[in-house]
Design an enzyme around this catalytic site. Structure first.
Site, PDB file in Angstrom:
ATOM      1  N   CYS A   3      46.403  50.234  39.813  1.00 44.94           N
ATOM      2  CA  CYS A   3      46.240  48.782  39.930  1.00 44.94           C
ATOM      3  C   CYS A   3      47.101  48.123  38.859  1.00 44.94           C
ATOM      4  O   CYS A   3      48.047  48.733  38.349  1.00 44.94           O
ATOM      5  CB  CYS A   3      44.772  48.374  39.861  1.00 44.94           C
ATOM      6  SG  CYS A   3      43.926  48.736  38.313  1.00 44.94           S
ATOM      7  N   ARG A   9      39.932  47.922  38.965  1.00 46.92           N
ATOM      8  CA  ARG A   9      39.890  48.568  40.270  1.00 46.92           C
ATOM      9  C   ARG A   9      40.193  50.065  40.217  1.00 46.92           C
ATOM     10  O   ARG A   9      39.421  50.880  40.738  1.00 46.92           O
ATOM     11  CB  ARG A   9      40.877  47.877  41.236  1.00 46.92           C
ATOM     12  CG  ARG A   9      40.453  46.463  41.599  1.00 46.92           C
ATOM     13  CD  ARG A   9      41.579  45.699  42.259  1.00 46.92           C
ATOM     14  NE  ARG A   9      42.652  45.412  41.321  1.00 46.92           N
ATOM     15  CZ  ARG A   9      43.806  44.823  41.613  1.00 46.92           C
ATOM     16  NH1 ARG A   9      44.022  44.462  42.873  1.00 46.92           N
ATOM     17  NH2 ARG A   9      44.707  44.581  40.692  1.00 46.92           N
ATOM     18  N   ASP A 117      41.808  41.485  43.292  1.00 50.49           N
ATOM     19  CA  ASP A 117      41.676  41.661  41.847  1.00 50.49           C
ATOM     20  C   ASP A 117      40.435  40.895  41.381  1.00 50.49           C
ATOM     21  O   ASP A 117      40.388  39.670  41.488  1.00 50.49           O
ATOM     22  CB  ASP A 117      42.932  41.116  41.168  1.00 50.49           C
ATOM     23  CG  ASP A 117      42.950  41.409  39.679  1.00 50.49           C
ATOM     24  OD1 ASP A 117      41.890  41.730  39.110  1.00 50.49           O
ATOM     25  OD2 ASP A 117      44.041  41.316  39.089  1.00 50.49           O
TER      26      ASP A 117
HETATM   27  P1  4NP Z   1      42.824  45.563  37.481  1.00 49.38           P
HETATM   28  O1  4NP Z   1      42.421  44.081  37.007  1.00 49.38           O
HETATM   29  O2  4NP Z   1      44.299  45.491  37.869  1.00 49.38           O
HETATM   30  O3  4NP Z   1      41.953  45.796  38.663  1.00 49.38           O
HETATM   31  O4  4NP Z   1      42.567  46.479  36.316  1.00 49.38           O
HETATM   32  C1  4NP Z   1      43.120  43.413  35.997  1.00 49.38           C
HETATM   33  C2  4NP Z   1      42.789  43.644  34.679  1.00 49.38           C
HETATM   34  C3  4NP Z   1      43.454  42.971  33.663  1.00 49.38           C
HETATM   35  C4  4NP Z   1      44.459  42.089  33.991  1.00 49.38           C
HETATM   36  C5  4NP Z   1      44.786  41.871  35.308  1.00 49.38           C
HETATM   37  C6  4NP Z   1      44.122  42.541  36.312  1.00 49.38           C
HETATM   38  N1  4NP Z   1      45.126  41.390  32.959  1.00 49.38           N
HETATM   39  O5  4NP Z   1      45.931  40.500  33.284  1.00 49.38           O
HETATM   40  O6  4NP Z   1      44.912  41.683  31.781  1.00 49.38           O
END
Ligand code: 4NP
Length: 144
Positions: A3, A9, A117
């Protein structure tokens, strides 16, 4: 399992798939395309929804997807189309490109559905993500 941040995720996808397969035979890991959460524990909301379903992801630590992962892994499941673009941008061969799959193609073939997300939303987003990933991982696990 890939991800953006490797804290919401993909840690859940890793934990769920590990719970459904023989991990002495299949190596499952996760990574983020971004670098912001390298070394971090998963988001507490992902830890909580995992715990609710007896999936412990607390030992996982964030790492960034690396071009070597194309050789290390046979299959690279991305959570959304943006992750797919970012991963494909690092691919050097058609063999690498063919390893990259949108994870929800497992349950909605050819419908191009993203795992949303949940980072900026509430707890219900994490429950929704969990359910999607659980169904997709059930499909994946049937092949091993
Ligand atoms: P992930 O969610 O891609 O599902 O781990 C996110 C976690 C952090 C960030 C973006 C998406 N961020 O911008 O820090």
């Amino acid at each position: 399992m890939v991800c953006l941040g490797n804290i919401c995720r993909s840690p859940l996808a890793e934990g769920i798939l590990k719970s459904k397969i023989d991990t002495s035979k299949v190596h499952v890991d996760s990574a983020g395309t971004g670098h912001w959460h390298v070394g971090d524990t998963p988001d507490k909301r992902s830890i909580a929804v995992g715990k609710k379903y007896n999936i412990d992801i607390t030992q996982q630590r964030g790492r960034q997807f690396n071009v070597k992962d194309f050789d290390e892994f046979d299959l690279i499941y991305v959570m959304d189309n943006s992750n797919k673009d970012d991963v494909l941008a690092l691919a050097k061969t058609d063999a690498h490109r063919q390893k990259v799959k949108l994870i929800l193609d497992e349950i909605f073939p050819d419908e191009n559905v993203d795992v949303p997300d949940p980072y900026f939303g509430g707890d219900s987003g994490f429950e929704n993500v969990y359910k999607m990933l659980d169904e997709a991982c059930t499909q994946i696990a049937q092949r091993f």
